[in-house]
Every structure is written in structure tokens, then in C-alpha cells.
Design an enzyme around this catalytic site. Structure first.
Site: not given
Length: 190
Positions: A69, A95, A97, A109, A111, A138, A147, A175
Site C-alpha cells: 500500500r 483505496r 490511504l 473525500n 462520502h 459528507s 472516513d 453529491e
């Protein structure tokens, strides 16, 4: 001022296309936004075609080709830094991170739940099946916790009697409004 954006995605790319449609080469106040980098970790992702509609090639970095990773994240960091992006947007980038990414890249991000509830990949289904009367989305800063970064913006709606398809459509509709609005707001006071 020119604000350079990098967008990372893994699949359909509807949020990528939404960003391209609403922000790419557009000016809000004193800031002009430009998507300078599209990155995908799956070579078959439909989002690659969406980027091409805007004349943008997608850099494909398949995570399976890396031994760890951290090695994958180091390559991501290198490419993002080379692009000189001011902000990286994870728009359906599936993914987790590592600190190699999170400590080197300023990223947000999107979500599909009201965080801190329903973290992870099954948020829409878990939110739909919950007893909660409201659901939502969010936008948050990316950090080491899945998250778990500081929440920047949220939008909620009443679940009412929506079936799952209607519920999911409502999530995506929100979104497509909240993400571009939030990106613009992040830079409003710079």
C-alpha cells in the site's frame, strides 16, 4: 488565482465528470479552477472515458502492480506533486490511504453518509437499512483514519418512503451539488 485540482477515482466517474462540468476552467470570484490531473487505479473504469470528453488523459496506476500500500501511495504522491495540484479530490477512489499519502497531500473525500456514521465502502446500503429518519453525504479532509478526517460540509435529506434506487439517486444528486460547492468554498478566503 489559478487553483489546480487533482481528481482520483476508481470507477464510473460521475463525480469526476460533475467536477469537470461545473468547475474545470471556470471562475468563481477571484479563483479559476482547472483539473490538471485525473488518476484511476483501474484501467477499465468508465470514468476514464468521461475525462476524455474534456480532453483529459487519465493516469492509470493499478494498485495490484505494487508490492505494498505504501509503495502505491508513494507513486500517487509523486504524480500529484508533479502536477502541482493545490487540492486533491477523492471522488469514488476506493483505496485506504497510508500516512505516506495523508501526510504529504492536501486532500478531501466525498462520502455517501452523514459521518461519523456508516464509514467504509457499504455506506449507502448501511445508511438505507438503518432506522435513521435522515440520511445524507459528507465532504471531509483526508487523514489516516478511514472516513475520519475533519468534516467540511454535509447535506441531509429525509428518507421518507424511498426505495433503494430512489435513495441512492438522491445521494448522488446531493453529491453533485455539495462537492463542487465545497471545493469553491475551500478557496474563497485564501
Amino acid at each position: 488565482m489559478l487553483i489546480k485540482l487533482a481528481v482520483l477515482f476508481s470507477g464510473n466517474g460521475s463525480n469526476l465528470e460533475n467536477i469537470l462540468e461545473k468547475l474545470h476552467k471556470k471562475t468563481f470570484g477571484k479563483n479559476t479552477f482547472e483539473v490538471v490531473l485525473c488518476v484511476c487505479n483501474k484501467k477499465e473504469a468508465y470514468g476514464i472515458q468521461r475525462a476524455l470528453k474534456y480532453g483529459l488523459d487519465t493516469k492509470i496506476i493499478e494498485h495490484e502492480k505494487f508490492t505494498s500500500r505504501e509503495e502505491f501511495d508513494a507513486e500517487l504522491v509523486k504524480i500529484i506533486k508533479e502536477s502541482q495540484a493545490d487540492l486533491t479530490i477523492l471522488a469514488g477512489f476506493m483505496r485506504i490511504l497510508s500516512p505516506i499519502f495523508t501526510q504529504n497531500i492536501k486532500a478531501i473525500n466525498l462520502h455517501p453518509s452523514l459521518l461519523p456514521l456508516f464509514k467504509g465502502a457499504h455506506a449507502i446500503k448501511e445508511s438505507y437499512e438503518s432506522d435513521m429518519k435522515v440520511a445524507g453525504i459528507s465532504v471531509h479532509w483526508v487523514n489516516e483514519e478511514l472516513d475520519g478526517g475533519k468534516i467540511i460540509a454535509q447535506k441531509a435529506f429525509e428518507k421518507a418512503n424511498l426505495n433503494f434506487e430512489e435513495f441512492e439517486a438522491k445521494i448522488h444528486e446531493l453529491e453533485h451539488t455539495l462537492l463542487p460547492e465545497t471545493i469553491v468554498k475551500i478557496f474563497e478566503n485564501d
